[in-house]
Design an enzyme around this catalytic site. Structure first.
Site, PDB file in Angstrom:
ATOM      1  N   THR A 282       0.829  -1.201   0.000  1.00  0.00           N
ATOM      2  CA  THR A 282       0.000   0.000   0.000  1.00  0.00           C
ATOM      3  C   THR A 282       0.866   1.255   0.000  1.00  0.00           C
ATOM      4  O   THR A 282       0.549   2.248  -0.662  1.00  0.00           O
ATOM      5  CB  THR A 282      -0.938   0.002   1.217  1.00  0.00           C
ATOM      6  OG1 THR A 282      -1.756  -1.166   1.186  1.00  0.00           O
ATOM      7  CG2 THR A 282      -1.831   1.235   1.211  1.00  0.00           C
TER       8      THR A 282
ATOM      9  N   HIS B 201       1.900   1.843  -3.442  1.00  0.00           N
ATOM     10  CA  HIS B 201       0.801   2.438  -4.210  1.00  0.00           C
ATOM     11  C   HIS B 201       0.704   3.941  -3.941  1.00  0.00           C
ATOM     12  O   HIS B 201       0.468   4.732  -4.865  1.00  0.00           O
ATOM     13  CB  HIS B 201      -0.527   1.762  -3.837  1.00  0.00           C
ATOM     14  CG  HIS B 201      -0.663   0.358  -4.334  1.00  0.00           C
ATOM     15  ND1 HIS B 201      -0.114  -0.074  -5.516  1.00  0.00           N
ATOM     16  CD2 HIS B 201      -1.311  -0.717  -3.806  1.00  0.00           C
ATOM     17  CE1 HIS B 201      -0.399  -1.349  -5.709  1.00  0.00           C
ATOM     18  NE2 HIS B 201      -1.120  -1.766  -4.671  1.00  0.00           N
TER      19      HIS B 201
END
Length: 338
Positions: free
Chosen positions: A39, A42
């Protein structure tokens, strides 16, 4: 103190800021290590710019020691080793049915609010889990992702002697495989990256490349034709969705671990034909953290093999740039005191 900030446009800065005293109900943690999560990558790529409040300090896989206590904090002392379960569920409603970890108004600390990639971090005391004195703080930074795996395996109801196929051998996939094997299951990891296949084998796992080998036939041979009792879809790609219903046996359970942001094609006929079950699994609950803490403290599964590298906090920009250059690494830790 030093803190990192994501500024957008694939850019991190390291800044100096004043220490903040913890407010009522909070503690200040001296962060030892903070792991880099998918994450986080990202966020670095700008894929979550509409969600995060730029500039922001990110990070949620961590370990550390309590440095200061705010008012009304009980059960903890300065010097306690801790990890944070980064879920702010203060917006829970009766309609959430008591499942606070996935409540409608859940805020994820380190994404929706400042995270752990800084030397000191103030967090609500209700997010803490106290570690055993013997727990290695490097390994403890793996407790958050390990708790994801523990949660996934628990929801699958995997039993000793059953066969589990893990589609995807990245950090979470390997952790799921390790926890599944620890339950006594027969585990097969499906992964295309040769580096990750080698790591899986180093961990004592059976790993195959579905591009080079017929995965369905391989599982059939291993199970006398019964196929998998449980399939964990961790890869998050269409080929994994295509094969998950094929490799699952009669009344098999498929656990959706990967996050799919868009609608995907799934062979629903196979759910009818074989009476399959599809199980959604998101983050973790308190009991998953407690089991993970015990597993990490005991370290009978050799979690240190998952740590690819440890880098100083001040090299955060270089770390994320190198992840793009070498995406087959597993777990990189930031040493938050350097």
């Amino acid at each position: 103190m030093k803190a990192t900030r994501y500024e957008g446009n694939k850019t991190f800065n390291v800044i100096e800021k004043d220490l903040e005293a913890p407010v009522k109900g909070d503690v200040r943690i001296k962060v030892a290590y903070s792991g880099v999560c998918g994450t986080d990558v990202h966020i670095y790529h700008g894929m979550m710019d509409k969600r995060v409040n730029i500039p922001i300090t990110i990070g949620h896989e961590m370990s550390g020691t309590i440095d200061a206590l705010g008012e009304n904090v009980i059960g903890y002392e300065v010097g306690d080793k801790v990890v944070v379960r980064p879920l702010d569920d203060r917006g829970v409603k009766p309609s959430d049915k008591g499942f606070n970890h996935i409540c409608e108004d859940l805020k994820f600390i380190g994404i929706d609010s400042p995270g752990s990639m800084q030397q000191y971090w103030n967090v609500p005391a209700f997010t803490l889990h106290k570690l055993r004195t013997a727990t290695d703080l490097k390994l403890a930074a793996l407790i958050e992702p390990l708790s994801v795996a523990v949660h996934d395996v628990r929801l699958s109801e995997l039993k000793s002697g059953e066969t589990a196929v893990i589609l995807g051998g990245g950090p979470i996939g390997l952790l799921v495989a390790m926890v599944a094997k620890d339950t006594g299951a027969n585990v097969i990891v499906s992964e295309v990256n040769p580096v990750r296949i080698a790591k899986a084998k180093d961990l004592g796992l059976d790993a195959v490349n579905p591009v080079k080998m017929d995965l369905i036939q391989y599982v059939k041979e291993k199970t006398e034709g019964r196929l998998a009792d449980v399939v964990f879809e961790v890869a998050g790609v269409q080929p994994a969705l295509d094969i998950m219903t094929e490799v699952a046996g009669i009344r098999g359970r498929i656990v959706m671990v990967a996050i799919h942001g868009e609608k995907k094609n799934v062979d629903l006929f196979k759910f009818f034909w074989k009476e399959l079950k599809l199980i959604g699994a998101r983050v973790y609950e308190k009991e998953d953290y407690e089991k993970s803490i015990q597993l990490i403290t005991d370290n009978e599964l050799h979690f240190e093999k998952l740590i690819t590298d440890i880098q100083p906090l001040t090299k955060i920009q270089e770390v994320f740039e190198n992840i793009d250059k070498k995406p087959d690494g597993l777990k990189i830790l930031m040493d938050c005191q350097q």
